[in-house]
Scaffold this active site. Structure first.
Site, PDB file in Angstrom:
ATOM      1  N   SER A 100      59.863  91.332  36.804  1.00  0.00           N
ATOM      2  CA  SER A 100      59.142  91.251  38.070  1.00  0.00           C
ATOM      3  C   SER A 100      58.543  92.597  38.457  1.00  0.00           C
ATOM      4  O   SER A 100      57.647  93.096  37.790  1.00  0.00           O
ATOM      5  CB  SER A 100      60.063  90.703  39.161  1.00  0.00           C
ATOM      6  N   ASP A 126      52.659  91.205  42.765  1.00  0.00           N
ATOM      7  CA  ASP A 126      53.462  92.077  41.918  1.00  0.00           C
ATOM      8  C   ASP A 126      53.175  91.711  40.460  1.00  0.00           C
ATOM      9  O   ASP A 126      52.407  90.783  40.187  1.00  0.00           O
ATOM     10  CB  ASP A 126      54.944  91.986  42.293  1.00  0.00           C
ATOM     11  N   ASP A 169      54.474  90.056  37.961  1.00  0.00           N
ATOM     12  CA  ASP A 169      54.588  88.688  37.451  1.00  0.00           C
ATOM     13  C   ASP A 169      54.041  87.669  38.434  1.00  0.00           C
ATOM     14  O   ASP A 169      54.187  86.460  38.231  1.00  0.00           O
ATOM     15  CB  ASP A 169      56.028  88.359  37.059  1.00  0.00           C
ATOM     16  N   ASP A 221      54.760  86.563  41.376  1.00  0.00           N
ATOM     17  CA  ASP A 221      55.512  85.636  42.218  1.00  0.00           C
ATOM     18  C   ASP A 221      55.585  86.124  43.662  1.00  0.00           C
ATOM     19  O   ASP A 221      55.949  85.358  44.555  1.00  0.00           O
ATOM     20  CB  ASP A 221      56.906  85.350  41.649  1.00  0.00           C
TER      21      ASP A 221
END
Length: 558
Positions: A148, A296, A298, A300
């Site tokens: 992440s 961010d 990734d 999410d």
């Protein structure tokens, strides 16, 4: 603590099974140099598999993320799945971090070698695409290789179950036990390319079609947006989502547009961190944009900033959560609708839910809890959020992704901002409306990064044993130990303090981060409804700062 001979023996056993030439070379160099401290760091502990899966620094040994660690995790997951399903299927996704694709391929090889079916996403893609794909494909589990928003040296391994949501206890413990039973990875049966299905772009198209159900309204799409994926994987999918919904193509920060696992332009690739959004704000200012959005790496999470007097204002996760919640509730119907947030997020969502006559639930921190929340068997969850910039937005059919989704959130924020613009208003105006209607709910944070995790436990113990009588001039009226399962919630490490004062109420939650070496404190001050919102904001910010100062002292971190 292991002796030097035990550390060297453990390293030798690791070398004998490690398929990665890079980590083998790392270990040989440490052994030849006699670097006992580095060996102890890698072999004196190991990454623990939990509800967040695995996450840690890349490198050799059980205390690091590497191919051996990943293959053991995949073998344990496969064993647990086979214990309840004849021929389970696993869908596997990955981001653009160092090692992510290799870890995804190793997972596919291990699970197919164990007799499971496997689907591999076609390229580095956002985490919400993987979460969506689990249910869309009817898979029994999903794996997302991502860390992440962690620093560049980290990677991680996130596990979803067949409901498309992250795993919870006791399932995490059962998988961890199965991982413990795995032997040498060089003795595992492995599948080869062709044994698993590599998905095509149709999985991305299916995800985008699912976003068609979001409550975007019918306002004109005339809005200008500056955007950054922060060197992550969100840009291509977000562009397609915006085009599909009829929005102009966002202007993207050029030097952050393509995936880059080194994240060269930011100290931490997290839009919450100071400075991370500087470039997208500069682009927004230069182009006169109506809105600035950041995902961010990734994709999410979703951060939002708006023009304000004196410069751009970055909205807090709680502010965006409150705006999105009310937007969703205006554009959906039914008393069975459920909105959910966490104990560390603003209490405003509960007020909004009551005003709209819908159901409300509060959970522990994390979307793994948010997506499991229920108040009645027929609950239809249309919205969930946490203050750390995570949102799952749904329409009348519920949420299409059972995890936080930075693409869907960005799309809905754009629709909300376009609707406000049509009416000659801004997102700040809408926030002021909420303060007049529900009272001003101001939130803030105190976050302390440590190099020694024992400092976190010591600070919490200090607060337990000698809680302050007051914080920021407000009396501490209640101290709840979350480890005892306060408020009917499952036990978790942390404390919740309730405060009262001459005006309004306040709350502090203190807990260790689940993914980083941080002590995190969440502050909220609630003032009564008022027409003079700017003055109320100033008073609330002063109150938050006073609480923050006293709290740092109480934790022994002054």
């Amino acid at each position: 603590m292991r002796t030097v001979d035990e550390l060297r023996q453990a390293a030798a056993e690791w070398l004998a099974q490690d398929p990665d030439p890079q980590t083998r070379a790392e270990l040989r160099a440490l052994l030849e140099a006699g670097d006992t401290a580095a060996l102890a760091d890698r072999f004196g502990t190991r990454l623990q598999f939990g509800t967040a899966g695995l996450r840690g620094e890349l490198g050799a040994g059980p205390g690091r993320m590497n191919r051996v660690t990943v293959m053991r995790a995949a073998a344990g997951l496969a064993a647990r799945l086979k214990a309840e399903t004849a021929r389970p299927g696993v869908v596997i996704g990955y981001d653009a971090r160092h090692g992510s694709r290799r870890f995804a391929l190793d997972t596919a090889a291990v699970v197919t070698g164990a007799g499971l079916r496997a689907w591999l996403l076609p390229r580095p893609l956002p985490t919400p695409v993987l979460a969506f794909a689990v249910r869309h494909l009817g898979a029994d589990a999903g794996v997302m290789v991502t860390a992440s928003h962690n620093p560049p040296r980290d990677n991680g391994y996130k596990v979803y179950w067949g409901d498309g949501a992250q795993i919870l206890a006791p399932l995490d413990g059962e998988i961890a036990a199965a991982i413990d039973a795995v032997g040498r990875v060089d003795e595992l049966p492995l599948g080869a390319e062709g044994d698993w299905t590599v998905l095509g772009d149709d999985i991305v198209e299916a995800y985008l079609r699912a976003l068609d159900a979001l409550p975007l309204g019918d306002a004109p799409r005339e809005i200008s947006i500056a955007y950054t994926p922060l060197h992550g994987v969100g840009a291509q999918v977000l562009r397609r989502a915006f085009a599909r919904a009829g929005f102009p193509e966002p202007m993207v920060v050029a030097e952050q547009a393509e995936p880059d696992p080194d994240f060269p332009t930011v100290a931490f690739p997290n839009p919450e961190e100071p400075g991370a959004m500087d470039r997208v704000l500069a682009l927004a200012e230069r182009t006169g944009a109506d809105l600035a959005i950041a995902n961010d790496p990734d994709a999410d999470r979703c951060a939002v900033a708006v023009p304000a007097p004196g410069g751009w204002r970055t909205l807090t996760g709680d502010e965006v959560g409150a705006l999105l919640a009310e937007h969703v509730l205006r554009h959906t119907g039914g008393a069975d609708r459920l909105v959910v947030t966490t104990i560390v997020s603003s209490s405003l969502l509960g007020r909004i839910a009551a005003a709209h006559g819908v159901r409300y639930a509060e959970t522990l921190t994390g979307f793994k809890w948010i997506m499991k929340a229920r108040t009645a068997p027929d609950d239809r969850q249309v919205f969930g959020y946490e203050e750390a910039l995570g949102y799952s937005v749904g329409g009348d059919g519920g949420v299409p992704v059972r995890d936080k989704d930075g693409i869907g959130a960005a799309l809905t924020v754009a629709a909300l901002a376009a609707e406000a613009k049509r009416d000659g208003r801004t997102l700040v105006d809408l926030l002021d409306d909420q303060a007049r209607r529900y009272g001003l709910h101001a939130t803030g944070a105190l976050s302390v990064r440590v190099t020694d995790r024992s400092l976190i436990g010591a600070a919490l113990d200090r607060l337990r044993q000698a809680p302050p009588a007051a914080l920021g001039g407000r009396a501490v009226t209640e101290v709840e130990d979350l480890a005892r399962g306060a408020g009917g919630l499952p036990p978790t490490e942390g404390l919740r303090l309730r405060l009262s004062g001459p005006e309004g109420r306040a709350r502090v939650v203190v807990r260790p981060s689940g993914t980083e070496p941080k002590l995190k404190c969440y502050l909220e001050v609630v003032l009564p409804p008022t027409e003079d919102v700017p003055q109320a904001r100033a008073r609330a910010e002063a109150a938050l700062q006073a609480i923050r100062t006293d709290l740092r002292t109480a934790l022994g971190l002054a």
